[in-house]
Design an enzyme around this catalytic site. Structure first.
Site, PDB file in Angstrom:
ATOM      1  N   GLU A  93      -0.399  -5.018   6.243  1.00 54.57           N
ATOM      2  CA  GLU A  93       0.922  -5.128   5.597  1.00 54.57           C
ATOM      3  C   GLU A  93       1.809  -6.124   6.346  1.00 54.57           C
ATOM      4  O   GLU A  93       2.519  -6.926   5.730  1.00 54.57           O
ATOM      5  CB  GLU A  93       1.608  -3.759   5.554  1.00 54.57           C
ATOM      6  CG  GLU A  93       0.966  -2.809   4.551  1.00 54.57           C
ATOM      7  CD  GLU A  93       1.506  -1.399   4.617  1.00 54.57           C
ATOM      8  OE1 GLU A  93       1.377  -0.694   3.612  1.00 54.57           O
ATOM      9  OE2 GLU A  93       2.058  -0.997   5.659  1.00 54.57           O
TER      10      GLU A  93
ATOM     11  N   LYS B 297      14.796   7.131   1.922  1.00 52.67           N
ATOM     12  CA  LYS B 297      14.175   6.363   3.019  1.00 52.67           C
ATOM     13  C   LYS B 297      15.220   5.581   3.821  1.00 52.67           C
ATOM     14  O   LYS B 297      14.905   4.979   4.846  1.00 52.67           O
ATOM     15  CB  LYS B 297      13.125   5.391   2.460  1.00 52.67           C
ATOM     16  CG  LYS B 297      12.014   6.044   1.626  1.00 52.67           C
ATOM     17  CD  LYS B 297      10.945   6.642   2.488  1.00 52.67           C
ATOM     18  CE  LYS B 297       9.776   7.224   1.714  1.00 52.67           C
ATOM     19  NZ  LYS B 297       8.719   6.312   1.360  1.00 52.67           N
TER      20      LYS B 297
ATOM     21  N   LYS C 172       7.030   1.246   8.955  1.00 54.84           N
ATOM     22  CA  LYS C 172       5.952   1.310   7.987  1.00 54.84           C
ATOM     23  C   LYS C 172       4.685   1.805   8.670  1.00 54.84           C
ATOM     24  O   LYS C 172       4.616   1.851   9.876  1.00 54.84           O
ATOM     25  CB  LYS C 172       5.698  -0.087   7.375  1.00 54.84           C
ATOM     26  CG  LYS C 172       6.754  -0.463   6.353  1.00 54.84           C
ATOM     27  CD  LYS C 172       6.448  -1.775   5.628  1.00 54.84           C
ATOM     28  CE  LYS C 172       5.081  -1.868   5.018  1.00 54.84           C
ATOM     29  NZ  LYS C 172       4.757  -0.807   4.059  1.00 54.84           N
TER      30      LYS C 172
ATOM     31  N   THR D 199       0.852  -1.191   0.000  1.00 60.97           N
ATOM     32  CA  THR D 199       0.000   0.000   0.000  1.00 60.97           C
ATOM     33  C   THR D 199       0.886   1.239   0.000  1.00 60.97           C
ATOM     34  O   THR D 199       1.948   1.246   0.628  1.00 60.97           O
ATOM     35  CB  THR D 199      -0.900  -0.012   1.239  1.00 60.97           C
ATOM     36  OG1 THR D 199      -1.820  -1.115   1.127  1.00 60.97           O
ATOM     37  CG2 THR D 199      -1.719   1.281   1.363  1.00 60.97           C
TER      38      THR D 199
ATOM     39  N   ASP E 237       6.275  -4.043  -1.219  1.00 61.00           N
ATOM     40  CA  ASP E 237       5.633  -2.952  -0.482  1.00 61.00           C
ATOM     41  C   ASP E 237       6.618  -1.796  -0.292  1.00 61.00           C
ATOM     42  O   ASP E 237       7.833  -1.991  -0.380  1.00 61.00           O
ATOM     43  CB  ASP E 237       5.172  -3.478   0.891  1.00 61.00           C
ATOM     44  CG  ASP E 237       4.059  -2.644   1.504  1.00 61.00           C
ATOM     45  OD1 ASP E 237       3.779  -1.541   0.985  1.00 61.00           O
ATOM     46  OD2 ASP E 237       3.473  -3.089   2.511  1.00 61.00           O
ATOM     47  N   GLY E 238       6.112  -0.630   0.003  1.00 60.98           N
ATOM     48  CA  GLY E 238       6.943   0.535   0.302  1.00 60.98           C
ATOM     49  C   GLY E 238       7.359   0.549   1.759  1.00 60.98           C
ATOM     50  O   GLY E 238       7.071  -0.379   2.524  1.00 60.98           O
ATOM     51  N   ALA E 239       8.056   1.603   2.151  1.00 58.58           N
ATOM     52  CA  ALA E 239       8.459   1.760   3.553  1.00 58.58           C
ATOM     53  C   ALA E 239       8.668   3.236   3.829  1.00 58.58           C
ATOM     54  O   ALA E 239       8.920   4.033   2.915  1.00 58.58           O
ATOM     55  CB  ALA E 239       9.736   0.982   3.839  1.00 58.58           C
TER      56      ALA E 239
ATOM     57  N   SER F  85       2.105   5.125  -2.246  1.00 58.79           N
ATOM     58  CA  SER F  85       2.321   5.687  -3.582  1.00 58.79           C
ATOM     59  C   SER F  85       3.370   4.920  -4.375  1.00 58.79           C
ATOM     60  O   SER F  85       3.329   4.915  -5.607  1.00 58.79           O
ATOM     61  CB  SER F  85       2.713   7.163  -3.469  1.00 58.79           C
ATOM     62  OG  SER F  85       3.818   7.317  -2.603  1.00 58.79           O
TER      63      SER F  85
END
Ligand code: 5RP
Length: 232
Positions: A104, A122, A95, A27, A82-84, A29
């Site tokens: 997640e 990041k 996250k 989840t 996934d992003g972080a 951007s």
């Protein structure tokens, strides 16, 4: 982070997926770009079955005809991408900036590999500049707040604890029906001890420290994508 860098990281992570895989969809951007890339492959005959980590990602995946299932139907996944919000040298993560940390973490923990996609901004020497999201039960909010504040003091937090609000001012509610509190530590020196302490609080549902979960990361900068950890 520029959207182009998010896209670069997401594109690089496509090398982690093969037709026939069971894939967890993150989840945020950056993960959104990965889902777009996957959707384009599905349109070309790529086969997969996916578990989304939020209602937003589920809606995006459905719009792209990506086949979805749940962790009731299948109990393990091949890979989750996934992003972080932060990643350190041990590939420990913060996250939950997007509020989806509980699903997640459940999806990542059910996956043989969890791949993070992000830009190099990041990457941090130590976690904690980004406020740690803590998902809490609505019941007993005052008592939970007191206990979390005590833990923050014990762990030398440099900032405060705020209940997350939406832009319009109403309290943010997660897909699971919980609230999120954002805890400003400044610097987290013992992430494992902090994780355990927070999970000992009855009203804490989960927190955004992802420890020993991330297998590899694709980190994009204007100079290109750096891969760290157990990549293909
Ligand atoms: C959502 C998350 C996101 O992965 C994290 O906030 C990063 O988001 P973005 O890719 O938009 O920077 O944990 O709960």
């Amino acid at each position: 982070m520029s959207d182009e860098l998010k896209k670069l990281a997401a594109k690089a992570a496509m090398q982690e997926v093969r037709s026939g895989m069971r894939i967890g969809l993150g989840t945020g951007s950056t993960a959104k770009h990965f889902v777009d890339f996957l959707g384009a492959e599905v349109a070309n005959g790529f086969e997969c079955i996916c578990v989304p980590t939020s209602e937003v990602t589920a809606a995006q995946a459905r719009s792209l005809n990506i086949p979805l299932t749940t962790l009731d139907e299948i109990d393990t996944l091949d890979v989750t991408v996934d992003g972080a919000d932060e990643i350190d040298g041990n590939r420990y993560l913060i996250k939950g900036g997007g509020g989806a940390l509980l699903r997640e973490k459940i999806v990542a923990a059910a996956s043989k590999k969890m791949i993070v996609i992000a830009d190099t901004s990041k990457m941090v020497d130590s976690l904690g500049a980004f406020p740690l999201p803590i998902e809490v039960n609505k019941f007993g909010l005052g008592a939970t707040t007191n206990l979390v504040k005590k833990i923050m003091a014990t762990f030398g937090a440099q900032g405060g604890l705020v209940l997350r609000k939406r832009m319009g001012g109403e309290t943010f509610v997660t897909d699971g029906g919980h609230f999120i509190m954002d805890a400003s530590f400044g610097r987290i020196s013992d992430a494992k001890a902090l994780s355990n302490a927070l999970l000992d609080v009855p009203g804490v549902v989960q927190h955004g420290l992802f420890l020993d979960i991330c297998s590899a990361a694709y980190l994009a900068s204007p100079d290109g994508v750096v891969a760290i950890g157990d990549t293909v």
